[in-house]
Design a protein around this motif. Structure first.
Motif, short mmCIF file in Angstrom:
data_model
loop_
_atom_site.label_atom_id
_atom_site.label_comp_id
_atom_site.label_asym_id
_atom_site.label_seq_id
_atom_site.Cartn_x
_atom_site.Cartn_y
_atom_site.Cartn_z
N PHE A 46 26.17 38.72 49.26
CA PHE A 46 26.77 39.62 48.30
C PHE A 46 27.83 38.86 47.50
CE2 PHE A 46 26.13 42.90 51.87
CZ PHE A 46 24.84 43.17 51.46
N HIS A 47 28.03 39.27 46.26
CA HIS A 47 29.08 38.73 45.39
C HIS A 47 29.93 39.92 44.95
CE1 HIS A 47 25.87 35.71 45.28
NE2 HIS A 47 26.89 34.87 45.27
N LEU A 48 30.99 40.17 45.71
CA LEU A 48 31.76 41.40 45.57
C LEU A 48 33.10 41.17 44.89
CD1 LEU A 48 31.16 42.76 49.19
CD2 LEU A 48 29.88 43.33 47.12
N THR A 49 33.65 42.25 44.38
CA THR A 49 35.04 42.22 43.91
C THR A 49 35.94 42.17 45.14
OG1 THR A 49 35.23 44.63 43.95
CG2 THR A 49 34.45 43.61 41.88
N ALA A 50 37.20 41.87 44.94
CA ALA A 50 38.14 41.80 46.06
C ALA A 50 38.21 43.15 46.78
CB ALA A 50 39.52 41.38 45.57
N GLU A 51 38.22 44.25 46.02
CA GLU A 51 38.33 45.58 46.62
C GLU A 51 37.09 45.91 47.46
OE1 GLU A 51 40.59 45.28 42.82
OE2 GLU A 51 38.49 44.93 43.34
N SER A 52 35.92 45.63 46.91
CA SER A 52 34.69 45.92 47.65
C SER A 52 34.53 44.99 48.84
CB SER A 52 33.47 45.81 46.73
OG SER A 52 33.42 46.90 45.83
N ALA A 53 34.95 43.73 48.69
CA ALA A 53 34.84 42.78 49.80
C ALA A 53 35.69 43.23 50.98
CB ALA A 53 35.26 41.38 49.35
N ARG A 54 36.91 43.68 50.72
CA ARG A 54 37.76 44.19 51.81
C ARG A 54 37.11 45.40 52.48
NH1 ARG A 54 41.89 42.74 48.31
NH2 ARG A 54 42.00 44.83 47.41
N TYR A 55 36.58 46.30 51.68
CA TYR A 55 35.94 47.50 52.21
C TYR A 55 34.73 47.16 53.07
CZ TYR A 55 33.45 51.95 52.32
OH TYR A 55 32.78 53.07 52.74
N VAL A 56 33.85 46.30 52.56
CA VAL A 56 32.63 45.92 53.29
C VAL A 56 32.97 45.15 54.55
CG1 VAL A 56 30.55 44.48 53.18
CG2 VAL A 56 31.09 46.04 51.30
N ARG A 57 33.91 44.23 54.48
CA ARG A 57 34.29 43.46 55.67
C ARG A 57 34.88 44.35 56.76
NH1 ARG A 57 36.55 38.53 52.09
NH2 ARG A 57 34.68 37.23 52.14
N ARG A 58 35.69 45.32 56.37
CA ARG A 58 36.26 46.24 57.34
C ARG A 58 35.15 47.09 57.97
NH1 ARG A 58 40.33 48.07 54.49
NH2 ARG A 58 39.21 49.79 53.54
N LEU A 59 34.24 47.56 57.15
CA LEU A 59 33.12 48.37 57.63
C LEU A 59 32.25 47.57 58.61
CD1 LEU A 59 30.99 50.85 55.77
CD2 LEU A 59 29.80 48.86 56.62
N THR A 60 31.88 46.36 58.23
CA THR A 60 30.97 45.57 59.07
C THR A 60 31.66 45.04 60.33
OG1 THR A 60 31.35 43.59 57.74
CG2 THR A 60 29.44 44.95 57.18
N SER A 61 32.96 44.85 60.29
CA SER A 61 33.66 44.36 61.48
C SER A 61 33.68 45.41 62.59
CB SER A 61 35.09 43.94 61.14
OG SER A 61 35.90 45.08 60.87
N ARG A 62 33.53 46.68 62.22
CA ARG A 62 33.55 47.77 63.19
C ARG A 62 32.15 48.29 63.52
NH1 ARG A 62 36.33 49.02 66.64
NH2 ARG A 62 35.64 51.17 66.50
N LEU A 63 31.12 47.79 62.83
CA LEU A 63 29.77 48.32 63.00
C LEU A 63 29.11 47.77 64.25
CD1 LEU A 63 27.55 50.08 61.81
CD2 LEU A 63 26.79 48.11 60.47
N GLY A 64 28.65 48.67 65.12
CA GLY A 64 28.02 48.25 66.36
C GLY A 64 26.53 48.52 66.42
N ALA A 65 26.05 49.50 65.63
CA ALA A 65 24.62 49.83 65.63
C ALA A 65 24.32 50.69 64.41
CB ALA A 65 24.20 50.56 66.90
N LEU A 66 23.05 50.69 64.05
CA LEU A 66 22.57 51.41 62.88
C LEU A 66 21.40 52.30 63.29
CD1 LEU A 66 22.63 51.65 59.72
CD2 LEU A 66 21.03 49.74 59.69
N VAL A 67 21.39 53.53 62.78
CA VAL A 67 20.27 54.45 62.99
C VAL A 67 19.56 54.63 61.66
CG1 VAL A 67 19.54 56.77 63.66
CG2 VAL A 67 21.45 55.67 64.86
N VAL A 68 18.25 54.39 61.65
CA VAL A 68 17.45 54.57 60.44
C VAL A 68 16.22 55.39 60.79
CG1 VAL A 68 18.24 52.36 59.48
CG2 VAL A 68 16.05 52.48 60.69
N GLY A 69 15.58 55.92 59.76
CA GLY A 69 14.32 56.62 59.95
C GLY A 69 13.16 55.67 59.75
N ARG A 70 12.00 56.17 60.07
CA ARG A 70 10.80 55.35 59.96
C ARG A 70 10.52 54.94 58.52
NH1 ARG A 70 6.17 54.21 63.05
NH2 ARG A 70 5.06 52.65 61.84
N ARG A 71 10.84 55.82 57.57
CA ARG A 71 10.58 55.50 56.16
C ARG A 71 11.36 54.25 55.73
NH1 ARG A 71 8.81 58.60 51.85
NH2 ARG A 71 9.25 57.60 49.86
#
Length: 196
Positions: A46-71
């Motif tokens: 990703f090539h993010l702005t500073a604001e989005s980079a902080r948001y995404v890094r904070r989100l991903t640092s806390r992410l432990g698992a993802l639930v998705v549907g079959r589609r």
């Protein structure tokens, strides 16, 4: 125990993709800045702005698992066995895929007992970290089942006109006022608490 949330890039008229699952300009914000944020996929940075980079890094640092549907699993071909955020993926499905195998595919878990069971498996895999439920049918089912703590929206200044909505179904939900509001180029990141 972590937070269970849904998250999606969404158009101003409430869509997360066109009918053919193409997100169109909804993902432009991933290329709107000059800060490189690598993912677990070599071909995706990703090539993010500073604001989005902080948001995404904070989100991903806390992410432990993802639930998705079959589609979503089928559209992405299961990310070829490794999600860009490199977390376990729980696929809620009626039928397990036959013959699907990539290196790392052991990090994918197929649950055929519905959204409640899928979120329970994801919570056990995530431990104290957060669980993200992909948008659309899965997010709608999780919301209606009382499983979501938050709804996260990456609001993009685009009107698609039609397509796949973030949430489906006819129930009305009133969320709390946003606990997070981050303005960035081509996107506004919003986090809403779900009141049960």
């Amino acid at each position: 125990m972590g937070t269970v949330y849904s998250s999606a890039s969404m158009s101003l008229d409430g869509y997360i993709a066109y009918e053919d699952d193409n997100p169109g300009a909804l993902f432009d914000w991933y290329e709107a800045g000059d800060i490189e944020v690598p993912t677990a996929m070599e071909s995706l940075t990703f090539h993010l702005t500073a604001e989005s980079a902080r948001y995404v890094r904070r989100l991903t640092s806390r992410l432990g698992a993802l639930v998705v549907g079959r589609r979503l699993f089928d559209v992405t071909d299961g990310w070829r066995g490794r999600h860009p955020y490199d977390v376990p993926v729980v696929v809620a499905t009626h039928d397990r895929p036959a013959g699907w195998s990539y290196p790392g595919s052991g990090n994918f878990h197929f649950v055929t007992d519905g959204i409640t069971a899928a979120v329970a498996v994801a919570r056990s895999l995530a431990g104290d970290l957060d669980v993200s439920v992909a948008a659309g049918e899965m997010a709608s089912q999780a919301l209606e089942s009382g499983l979501l703590d938050e709804v996260r929206v990456d609001l993009v200044p685009v009107i698609l006109g039609s397509g796949r909505p973030y949430f489906t179904g006819g129930d009305t939900w009133r969320l709390g006022d946003p606990t997070t509001r981050i303005e960035a180029k081509r996107v506004t990141h919003l986090v809403y608490p779900v009141h049960r």
